[in-house]
Design an enzyme around this catalytic site. Sequence first.
Site, PDB file in Angstrom:
ATOM      1  N   CYS A   2      73.641  43.232  50.701  1.00 18.83           N
ATOM      2  CA  CYS A   2      74.917  43.728  50.155  1.00 18.83           C
ATOM      3  C   CYS A   2      74.849  44.061  48.660  1.00 18.83           C
ATOM      4  CB  CYS A   2      76.011  42.691  50.346  1.00 18.83           C
ATOM      5  SG  CYS A   2      76.180  42.127  52.015  1.00 18.83           S
ATOM      6  N   ARG A  28      69.161  48.541  48.539  1.00 16.97           N
ATOM      7  CA  ARG A  28      69.178  47.127  48.912  1.00 16.97           C
ATOM      8  C   ARG A  28      69.313  46.946  50.432  1.00 16.97           C
ATOM      9  NH1 ARG A  28      70.791  43.918  44.258  1.00 16.97           N
ATOM     10  NH2 ARG A  28      71.722  42.353  45.594  1.00 16.97           N
ATOM     11  N   TRP A  75      75.574  44.627  54.371  1.00 21.54           N
ATOM     12  CA  TRP A  75      74.487  44.404  55.337  1.00 21.54           C
ATOM     13  C   TRP A  75      74.987  43.289  56.238  1.00 21.54           C
ATOM     14  CZ3 TRP A  75      70.964  40.530  56.769  1.00 21.54           C
ATOM     15  CH2 TRP A  75      69.828  40.968  57.448  1.00 21.54           C
ATOM     16  N   ASN A  99      79.150  39.216  48.185  1.00 21.05           N
ATOM     17  CA  ASN A  99      77.737  39.190  48.565  1.00 21.05           C
ATOM     18  C   ASN A  99      77.379  37.727  48.783  1.00 21.05           C
ATOM     19  OD1 ASN A  99      75.052  39.624  48.871  1.00 21.05           O
ATOM     20  ND2 ASN A  99      74.688  40.470  46.828  1.00 21.05           N
ATOM     21  N   GLY A 100      76.768  37.405  49.923  1.00 21.60           N
ATOM     22  CA  GLY A 100      76.411  36.012  50.214  1.00 21.60           C
ATOM     23  C   GLY A 100      77.028  35.565  51.527  1.00 21.60           C
ATOM     24  N   GLU A 476      49.198  41.986  55.465  1.00 19.17           N
ATOM     25  CA  GLU A 476      50.080  42.910  54.750  1.00 19.17           C
ATOM     26  C   GLU A 476      50.044  44.306  55.378  1.00 19.17           C
ATOM     27  OE1 GLU A 476      52.470  42.634  52.967  1.00 19.17           O
ATOM     28  OE2 GLU A 476      52.730  44.541  51.928  1.00 19.17           O
ATOM     29  N   LYS A 480      53.298  46.191  56.880  1.00 20.33           N
ATOM     30  CA  LYS A 480      53.691  47.504  56.359  1.00 20.33           C
ATOM     31  C   LYS A 480      53.889  48.475  57.512  1.00 20.33           C
ATOM     32  CE  LYS A 480      54.610  47.005  53.389  1.00 20.33           C
ATOM     33  NZ  LYS A 480      55.054  46.102  52.399  1.00 20.33           N
ATOM     34  N   GLU A 483      56.992  47.437  59.869  1.00 27.22           N
ATOM     35  CA  GLU A 483      58.347  47.512  59.323  1.00 27.22           C
ATOM     36  C   GLU A 483      58.824  48.944  59.126  1.00 27.22           C
ATOM     37  OE1 GLU A 483      58.953  45.715  55.447  1.00 27.22           O
ATOM     38  OE2 GLU A 483      56.954  46.273  54.829  1.00 27.22           O
ATOM     39  N   HIS A 499      40.480  33.961  71.465  1.00 23.79           N
ATOM     40  CA  HIS A 499      41.134  32.726  71.935  1.00 23.79           C
ATOM     41  C   HIS A 499      42.481  33.037  72.583  1.00 23.79           C
ATOM     42  CE1 HIS A 499      37.979  30.269  70.259  1.00 23.79           C
ATOM     43  NE2 HIS A 499      38.032  31.021  69.177  1.00 23.79           N
ATOM     44  N   LYS A 600      66.529  45.127  51.035  1.00 25.93           N
ATOM     45  CA  LYS A 600      65.539  44.998  49.964  1.00 25.93           C
ATOM     46  C   LYS A 600      65.557  43.609  49.339  1.00 25.93           C
ATOM     47  CE  LYS A 600      62.404  46.547  47.157  1.00 25.93           C
ATOM     48  NZ  LYS A 600      61.067  46.630  47.760  1.00 25.93           N
TER      49      LYS A 600
END
Length: 605
Positions: A2, A28, A75, A99-100, A476, A480, A483, A499, A600
């Site tokens: 948010c 964001r 969000w 926000n939160g 990583e 990448k 996502e 395994h 973000k």
Amino acid sequence: MCGIIGYTGSSHNAKDAVIEGLKRLEYRGYDSAGIAVFEKGKINLYKSKGKISNLENLLKDKNVSSNCGIGHTRWATHGEPSETNAHPHTVGKVTLVHNGIIENYNELKEKLLEEGVSFKSQTDTEVACAYIDFVYQNEKDKLKCLIKSTDEFRGSYAFGIIFEDEPDVIYATRKDSPLIIGITENNENFIASDVSAILNFTNKYILLEYGEYARVSKDKVEIFNHELRKTTKEINIADWSSSEYEKDGYEHFMLKEINEQPKIIANIFKKYSTDPSYIKNVDISSYSNIHIVACGSAMHAGLIGKYLFENYDNIPVTVEVASEYRYKNQLITPNTLVIVVSQSGETADTLAALRIAKEKGAKTLAIVNAIGSTIAREADICIYTYAGPEIAVATTKGYTSQVAVLSLLALEIGLKKKTISKEMYEKIIEESNSIESLLTDTINKHDEYLNIAKKIHEKEDLFFIGRGIDSAVCMEGSLKLKEISYMHSESYAAGELKHGTISLIENDTPVIAVATDINLYEKTISNIKETKARGAFSILITTDNISKESTVDFADIALTVAKTNTFIQQIIVVTALQLIAYETSKLRGCDIDKPKNLAKSVTVE
Ligand code: F6R
């Protein structure tokens, strides 16, 4: 996650300033947006699901003229993305953006329902709004009302609040979610989640702290503490300019940020060599163990750090995701150093982990990009990565700059502990002088990345394998790819595949193997052969000291990058992996800079 923006002033139409700020906060991550503006003394709300362009369409014919407004990109957490759940929310005389997460919202809601309050949305935010309005009915001093209300809230919040009976004034407060106050001398002031939202208007800002309450009008910003005493705050100047928030001719922010890496990484090494206050004077060589705590890619950077600290400095290191670390027995001893790594410096779990580590007596070191962010301010020591604003949701330069700082820390500790000889140290520093050109050359292998992307973009499953430090970079590379391209990808230590996971390899399943460590090269090659024997389409990423011809037996595609020392090798490898992910995402037609469901700056648990 948010974003909040608020404007009060007479130099701009509040509607335009707020929409401009919202666009700057888009990076964001969000799924609905809304604004509330005073129009002729009355508050009007405009909200829409989806992109800000939908909100702009809604406002197109409305002829809104206003001196004060607040806006929000949401969000979704509590309740689906919808117009009703979008912020701002109004209850009675109070309108706010948040926000939160208010964790005790159910408890508060029950109390308010008993008082006859009704709710339109599924959000915790509307409950907070209703609670403030409820308190306001008996406590007409607005600051006292906000203090009394927030005293009852558990969880995290940054609020921008306007009251129907006090036009053109914005109130703000925060706990565990960031909020700044933008200051100008032109009869206008702002509130915002971060400076990016206000940089087109001003670069001066005040950081609001937990327990502070702001009253913002066009010509006055007053900050009060919890006891209602006025506090004098430092005015900060943002270093990042608004042009850094533009694509600068690149098709996507992600591509721009990948291309910025050669300069950023070279600058980090240069700063280390020329500025003794940067990294060199951070003496952490006496700690007997290190915990590296972070989330997502920042945690993956920590895995590279672990390899270097253990192999070159003989310090045992554990790397943990912050969301787990914060709720376990951390086993901190007086000799433990806790390193938290965060691009944004606001990630809720990383911040919580940092606070716990401090409470338990650990020395804390933060590696952070966002200047003045909460993690940067709260850690005992902060090393900035100076990567500049990162807009693409998927981190690239944020991650590589974290790896560069961790590498330099490992190098510095090794030198101090004499586990790295002076000769080796000097050779590595010498080699780092060519990092800019090595990275530029890596980026320029565009056709090779596109070729790999063409081969894999229609597949749904993919594996990355590597050993040692290569296994860390594979984590990583895999993140990448998944996502931004929405392909299923998993990263495995190359020796671990047999395994269990090898049963998932089918005809043509892509397996990307990274093999840059000469001591483990043959072992990794054996693992590639195992997958190849089961039909895998194998892509080998190795260094240019290995001839491509020697790989034809087992690699369907071999990509070579420049061979350099272990302290910088993975920065080069990951750049290639970032570009493979980028090209694949593009071929799959995905929204590269704003992948679905992602945010973000993750400021909630
Ligand atoms: C992935 C990504 C995330 C972040 C993670 C931590 O591309 O960007 O995994 O790395 O959310 O964020 P920071 O570094 O801001 O704490």
